[in-house]
Design a protein around this motif. Sequence first.
Motif, PDB file in Angstrom:
ATOM      1  N   VAL A  10       7.279   4.821  -2.985  1.00 39.96           N
ATOM      2  CA  VAL A  10       5.916   5.272  -3.256  1.00 39.96           C
ATOM      3  C   VAL A  10       5.929   6.766  -2.977  1.00 39.96           C
ATOM      4  O   VAL A  10       6.108   7.197  -1.840  1.00 39.96           O
ATOM      5  N   LEU A  11       5.794   7.549  -4.043  1.00 40.99           N
ATOM      6  CA  LEU A  11       5.916   9.000  -3.967  1.00 40.99           C
ATOM      7  C   LEU A  11       4.558   9.645  -3.712  1.00 40.99           C
ATOM      8  O   LEU A  11       3.541   9.164  -4.205  1.00 40.99           O
ATOM      9  N   HIS A  12       4.577  10.738  -2.957  1.00 40.26           N
ATOM     10  CA  HIS A  12       3.367  11.510  -2.672  1.00 40.26           C
ATOM     11  C   HIS A  12       3.354  12.753  -3.564  1.00 40.26           C
ATOM     12  O   HIS A  12       4.214  13.618  -3.425  1.00 40.26           O
ATOM     13  N   SER A  13       2.378  12.874  -4.440  1.00 38.66           N
ATOM     14  CA  SER A  13       2.269  14.106  -5.242  1.00 38.66           C
ATOM     15  C   SER A  13       1.869  15.282  -4.362  1.00 38.66           C
ATOM     16  O   SER A  13       2.158  16.430  -4.680  1.00 38.66           O
ATOM     17  N   CYS A  14       1.229  14.995  -3.223  1.00 41.48           N
ATOM     18  CA  CYS A  14       0.753  16.037  -2.308  1.00 41.48           C
ATOM     19  C   CYS A  14       1.823  16.449  -1.291  1.00 41.48           C
ATOM     20  O   CYS A  14       1.615  17.407  -0.541  1.00 41.48           O
ATOM     21  N   ARG A  21       2.475   2.947   1.532  1.00 44.65           N
ATOM     22  CA  ARG A  21       2.841   1.828   0.649  1.00 44.65           C
ATOM     23  C   ARG A  21       1.718   0.787   0.625  1.00 44.65           C
ATOM     24  O   ARG A  21       1.401   0.219  -0.419  1.00 44.65           O
ATOM     25  N   VAL A  22       1.122   0.544   1.790  1.00 45.42           N
ATOM     26  CA  VAL A  22       0.002  -0.397   1.873  1.00 45.42           C
ATOM     27  C   VAL A  22      -1.173   0.144   1.060  1.00 45.42           C
ATOM     28  O   VAL A  22      -1.793  -0.593   0.278  1.00 45.42           O
ATOM     29  N   ALA A  23      -1.487   1.437   1.212  1.00 47.50           N
ATOM     30  CA  ALA A  23      -2.592   2.043   0.465  1.00 47.50           C
ATOM     31  C   ALA A  23      -2.367   1.893  -1.038  1.00 47.50           C
ATOM     32  O   ALA A  23      -3.293   1.572  -1.788  1.00 47.50           O
ATOM     33  N   TYR A  24      -1.129   2.119  -1.470  1.00 50.96           N
ATOM     34  CA  TYR A  24      -0.813   1.988  -2.899  1.00 50.96           C
ATOM     35  C   TYR A  24      -1.046   0.551  -3.364  1.00 50.96           C
ATOM     36  O   TYR A  24      -1.671   0.315  -4.402  1.00 50.96           O
ATOM     37  N   GLU A  25      -0.540  -0.410  -2.586  1.00 56.73           N
ATOM     38  CA  GLU A  25      -0.680  -1.812  -2.993  1.00 56.73           C
ATOM     39  C   GLU A  25      -2.138  -2.262  -2.978  1.00 56.73           C
ATOM     40  O   GLU A  25      -2.575  -2.987  -3.879  1.00 56.73           O
ATOM     41  N   ILE A  26      -2.897  -1.841  -1.991  1.00 62.39           N
ATOM     42  CA  ILE A  26      -4.317  -2.201  -1.945  1.00 62.39           C
ATOM     43  C   ILE A  26      -5.030  -1.659  -3.184  1.00 62.39           C
ATOM     44  O   ILE A  26      -5.813  -2.357  -3.826  1.00 62.39           O
ATOM     45  N   ASN A  78      -4.192   8.606   0.275  1.00 57.52           N
ATOM     46  CA  ASN A  78      -5.072   8.667  -0.876  1.00 57.52           C
ATOM     47  C   ASN A  78      -4.339   8.066  -2.076  1.00 57.52           C
ATOM     48  O   ASN A  78      -3.357   8.634  -2.545  1.00 57.52           O
ATOM     49  N   PRO A  79      -4.812   6.923  -2.578  1.00 58.26           N
ATOM     50  CA  PRO A  79      -4.118   6.289  -3.702  1.00 58.26           C
ATOM     51  C   PRO A  79      -3.952   7.196  -4.920  1.00 58.26           C
ATOM     52  O   PRO A  79      -2.996   7.047  -5.677  1.00 58.26           O
ATOM     53  N   ALA A  80      -4.858   8.167  -5.093  1.00 58.52           N
ATOM     54  CA  ALA A  80      -4.756   9.093  -6.223  1.00 58.52           C
ATOM     55  C   ALA A  80      -3.541  10.013  -6.081  1.00 58.52           C
ATOM     56  O   ALA A  80      -3.111  10.611  -7.064  1.00 58.52           O
ATOM     57  N   PHE A 126      -6.800  -1.560   8.610  1.00 60.65           N
ATOM     58  CA  PHE A 126      -6.059  -0.517   7.902  1.00 60.65           C
ATOM     59  C   PHE A 126      -6.945   0.703   7.661  1.00 60.65           C
ATOM     60  O   PHE A 126      -6.613   1.820   8.054  1.00 60.65           O
ATOM     61  N   TRP A 127      -8.098   0.509   7.010  1.00 57.93           N
ATOM     62  CA  TRP A 127      -8.938   1.644   6.637  1.00 57.93           C
ATOM     63  C   TRP A 127      -9.581   2.322   7.850  1.00 57.93           C
ATOM     64  O   TRP A 127      -9.962   3.493   7.767  1.00 57.93           O
ATOM     65  N   SER A 128      -9.657   1.618   8.997  1.00 50.98           N
ATOM     66  CA  SER A 128     -10.189   2.259  10.210  1.00 50.98           C
ATOM     67  C   SER A 128      -9.227   3.317  10.743  1.00 50.98           C
ATOM     68  O   SER A 128      -9.610   4.163  11.550  1.00 50.98           O
ATOM     69  N   LYS A 129      -7.980   3.273  10.286  1.00 50.72           N
ATOM     70  CA  LYS A 129      -6.963   4.225  10.725  1.00 50.72           C
ATOM     71  C   LYS A 129      -6.747   5.352   9.708  1.00 50.72           C
ATOM     72  O   LYS A 129      -5.796   6.118   9.819  1.00 50.72           O
ATOM     73  N   VAL A 130      -7.611   5.431   8.708  1.00 50.99           N
ATOM     74  CA  VAL A 130      -7.517   6.468   7.678  1.00 50.99           C
ATOM     75  C   VAL A 130      -8.761   7.344   7.767  1.00 50.99           C
ATOM     76  O   VAL A 130      -9.879   6.837   7.902  1.00 50.99           O
TER      77      VAL A 130
END
Length: 170
Positions: A71-75, A55-60, A82-84, A13-17
């Motif tokens: 799962v809403l994106h503030s950006c 959604r995966v990033a949020y759950e992780i 970015n989970p933030a 997962f993180w290799s694709k971010v």
Amino acid sequence: MIENCNQTFLNRFWSKVSKNPDDNGCLIWLGSRVNGRYGKISSGGRFGLMLLAHRVAYEIATGIDPGNLKVLHSCDNPICCNPAHLSLGSSLDNSQDMVSKNRQSKGERVPSAKLKSDSIPQIRALYATGGYSQKAIALMFGVSQGTIFRVVTGETWKHIQSPNRSESAL
């Protein structure tokens, strides 16, 4: 959602971010996407489920399975992981966020729109003269009388301001 999450999946997962945030602080999904918009990743295995990357990033990050919530994106960046920048919300929350940021489809961005933005003031001006019926204007622009009715009453194309809108449209 990712109940059997293991280190192999996390590494994949993180290799694709992206490792470095962009100017907005977004961590960009570099893998494949659903219809060119949201990032996606397989849960793994022969019959793996397709999961949305944000959604995966949020759950992780939180340990919370979003379930039926959005799962809403503030950006407002659909490929941001970015989970933030991510939070949970209902469909209503998501819609209200879209409208508050003026991101909803309207006018020419509506796939079924038959008119162009620059036609709207012209249609309203023609009707305001009293010399043209809605049906006559509809024939001029190749649309239905109902479409013209919705334009002149302001039911549609509200975002297009016409001069002298104080006159009665009906």
